[in-house]
Motif scaffolding. Sequence first.
Motif, short mmCIF file in Angstrom:
data_model
loop_
_atom_site.label_atom_id
_atom_site.label_comp_id
_atom_site.label_asym_id
_atom_site.label_seq_id
_atom_site.Cartn_x
_atom_site.Cartn_y
_atom_site.Cartn_z
N ALA A 109 0.83 -1.21 0.00
CA ALA A 109 0.00 0.00 0.00
C ALA A 109 0.86 1.26 0.00
CB ALA A 109 -0.92 -0.02 1.22
N ARG A 110 1.96 1.21 0.73
CA ARG A 110 2.86 2.36 0.80
C ARG A 110 3.52 2.63 -0.55
NH1 ARG A 110 6.12 0.70 4.86
NH2 ARG A 110 7.71 0.00 3.40
N CYS A 111 3.78 1.56 -1.30
CA CYS A 111 4.45 1.71 -2.60
C CYS A 111 3.48 1.99 -3.74
CB CYS A 111 5.23 0.44 -2.94
SG CYS A 111 6.61 0.08 -1.83
N LEU A 112 2.20 1.88 -3.47
CA LEU A 112 1.21 1.98 -4.54
C LEU A 112 1.20 3.36 -5.19
CD1 LEU A 112 -0.85 0.14 -5.88
CD2 LEU A 112 -2.58 0.99 -4.29
N LYS A 113 1.66 4.37 -4.45
CA LYS A 113 1.72 5.72 -5.01
C LYS A 113 2.70 5.80 -6.18
CE LYS A 113 0.95 7.72 -0.42
NZ LYS A 113 1.21 6.49 0.35
N GLU A 114 3.62 4.83 -6.28
CA GLU A 114 4.61 4.83 -7.34
C GLU A 114 4.06 4.30 -8.66
OE1 GLU A 114 7.76 2.44 -5.87
OE2 GLU A 114 8.00 3.60 -4.01
N GLN A 115 2.86 3.71 -8.60
CA GLN A 115 2.29 3.09 -9.80
C GLN A 115 0.97 3.76 -10.15
OE1 GLN A 115 2.64 -1.16 -10.41
NE2 GLN A 115 0.43 -1.34 -10.66
N PRO A 116 0.81 4.23 -11.39
CA PRO A 116 -0.44 4.89 -11.76
C PRO A 116 -1.64 3.95 -11.63
CG PRO A 116 1.27 5.24 -13.42
CD PRO A 116 1.77 4.18 -12.49
N VAL A 117 -2.67 4.41 -10.97
CA VAL A 117 -3.92 3.66 -10.89
C VAL A 117 -5.05 4.60 -11.28
CG1 VAL A 117 -3.06 2.07 -9.14
CG2 VAL A 117 -4.22 4.17 -8.42
N HIS A 118 -6.11 4.03 -11.81
CA HIS A 118 -7.25 4.82 -12.26
C HIS A 118 -8.52 4.11 -11.80
CE1 HIS A 118 -4.44 7.02 -14.79
NE2 HIS A 118 -4.00 5.86 -15.24
N ASP A 119 -9.30 4.82 -11.01
CA ASP A 119 -10.59 4.28 -10.56
C ASP A 119 -10.41 2.92 -9.87
OD1 ASP A 119 -13.30 4.39 -10.12
OD2 ASP A 119 -13.80 3.42 -12.02
N LEU A 120 -9.45 2.86 -8.98
CA LEU A 120 -9.19 1.64 -8.22
C LEU A 120 -9.93 1.72 -6.89
CD1 LEU A 120 -7.43 -0.98 -8.20
CD2 LEU A 120 -5.75 0.31 -6.88
N THR A 121 -10.62 0.65 -6.53
CA THR A 121 -11.31 0.56 -5.24
C THR A 121 -10.56 -0.45 -4.38
OG1 THR A 121 -13.46 1.10 -6.16
CG2 THR A 121 -13.44 -0.06 -4.07
N ALA A 122 -10.23 -0.05 -3.16
CA ALA A 122 -9.48 -0.94 -2.27
C ALA A 122 -10.15 -0.97 -0.91
CB ALA A 122 -8.03 -0.46 -2.12
N VAL A 123 -10.33 -2.17 -0.37
CA VAL A 123 -10.89 -2.35 0.96
C VAL A 123 -9.87 -3.09 1.81
CG1 VAL A 123 -12.08 -4.49 0.28
CG2 VAL A 123 -12.83 -3.25 2.31
N THR A 124 -9.74 -2.68 3.07
CA THR A 124 -8.73 -3.28 3.93
C THR A 124 -9.26 -3.48 5.34
OG1 THR A 124 -6.49 -3.04 4.84
CG2 THR A 124 -7.75 -1.02 4.49
N THR A 125 -8.67 -4.43 6.03
CA THR A 125 -8.98 -4.67 7.44
C THR A 125 -7.95 -4.02 8.36
OG1 THR A 125 -7.74 -6.75 7.42
CG2 THR A 125 -10.10 -6.87 6.90
N GLY A 126 -7.07 -3.19 7.81
CA GLY A 126 -6.01 -2.59 8.62
C GLY A 126 -6.10 -1.07 8.64
N PHE A 127 -6.05 -0.47 9.83
CA PHE A 127 -6.11 0.99 9.95
C PHE A 127 -4.96 1.66 9.21
CE2 PHE A 127 -8.53 0.20 14.01
CZ PHE A 127 -9.69 0.82 13.59
N GLU A 128 -3.73 1.20 9.47
CA GLU A 128 -2.56 1.83 8.87
C GLU A 128 -2.57 1.71 7.35
OE1 GLU A 128 -2.54 -0.24 11.37
OE2 GLU A 128 -1.68 0.84 13.09
N THR A 129 -3.01 0.55 6.87
CA THR A 129 -3.09 0.34 5.43
C THR A 129 -4.16 1.24 4.82
OG1 THR A 129 -2.32 -1.94 5.64
CG2 THR A 129 -3.50 -1.37 3.62
N PHE A 130 -5.28 1.41 5.51
CA PHE A 130 -6.32 2.32 5.04
C PHE A 130 -5.79 3.74 4.90
CE2 PHE A 130 -9.54 5.47 6.29
CZ PHE A 130 -10.39 5.36 5.20
N HIS A 131 -5.00 4.18 5.87
CA HIS A 131 -4.44 5.53 5.80
C HIS A 131 -3.54 5.70 4.57
CE1 HIS A 131 -5.10 5.86 10.41
NE2 HIS A 131 -6.16 6.23 9.73
N GLU A 132 -2.76 4.67 4.26
CA GLU A 132 -1.91 4.74 3.07
C GLU A 132 -2.76 4.77 1.80
OE1 GLU A 132 1.25 5.17 2.70
OE2 GLU A 132 1.94 4.93 4.76
N LEU A 133 -3.75 3.91 1.73
CA LEU A 133 -4.58 3.82 0.53
C LEU A 133 -5.38 5.10 0.32
CD1 LEU A 133 -5.87 0.16 0.97
CD2 LEU A 133 -4.23 0.97 -0.75
#
Length: 253
Positions: A109-133
């Motif tokens: 999740a932290r590295c995802l900013k390095e890769q272009p995404v378009h209209d991506l929906t992400a669901v997580t069970t982690g608070f810290e991961t949610f903050h990154e996403l």
Amino acid sequence: MSEESTAEGDHRRASIITALREGVRRVDDLARTCGVSTMTIRRDLQVLEQRNEIRRVRGGAVPVDAWTFDHRLGRSTAAKDVIAAKLLSLVPEKGGIGFDGSTTVHSLARCLKEQPVHDLTAVTTGFETFHELSRTPGCRAYTTGGTADLHTGSLVGPLAQVTLQQFALHTCFLSATYLDESIGSTEFTADEAAVKRALTAVSQRTVLAVDSSKLGRRAVAKCLSLEEIDILVTDLSPEDERLEPYRGLVELM
């Protein structure tokens, strides 16, 4: 080869950690649980204390806060970086993906900013991961409700599982406490295993990411069989002999 480097020793120390988390504290009780001498238990506790995984107290040991998210985030960082780089290639530009609350998947999740995404929906069970996403351009982030697992910090329980049932995901990215070639992935708690199975149930593809130190070991709660895992991503080369037990059963990456 020293006892501490054998598979038998690794499995026993994993059993000790599990027993401590279930409330077994005294050396005598740990010895009975593991079927070994108290001298062996004391040697194992010394090893675990050096790893900062337990704290020794008079007559026994207790699990330390070493399994909090922040501590786990600082463990095996080089391996997690290698894994995250591999996982990036599996993230679609759009569609739905799921993340568990593990530190390994948080690295993705932290590295995802390095890769272009378009209209991506992400669901997580982690608070810290949610903050990154939630800070990732082109990504719409959701987190489940539920109860925080005291051992992992992940959101678990019926509410988390019901929330996940509202999604239809392309890929879910999971880690595991350990991965064994015979029984698959395992977790320290049944609640954690259940919410990861719920993520798998709403996903077309399941990617399991574990560093090599977790291979060939077991925790107390069964999670996913190898048949339920589509791709196994590790910090090893897919040709590494340590992955031989999994070859032909899952795609290696």
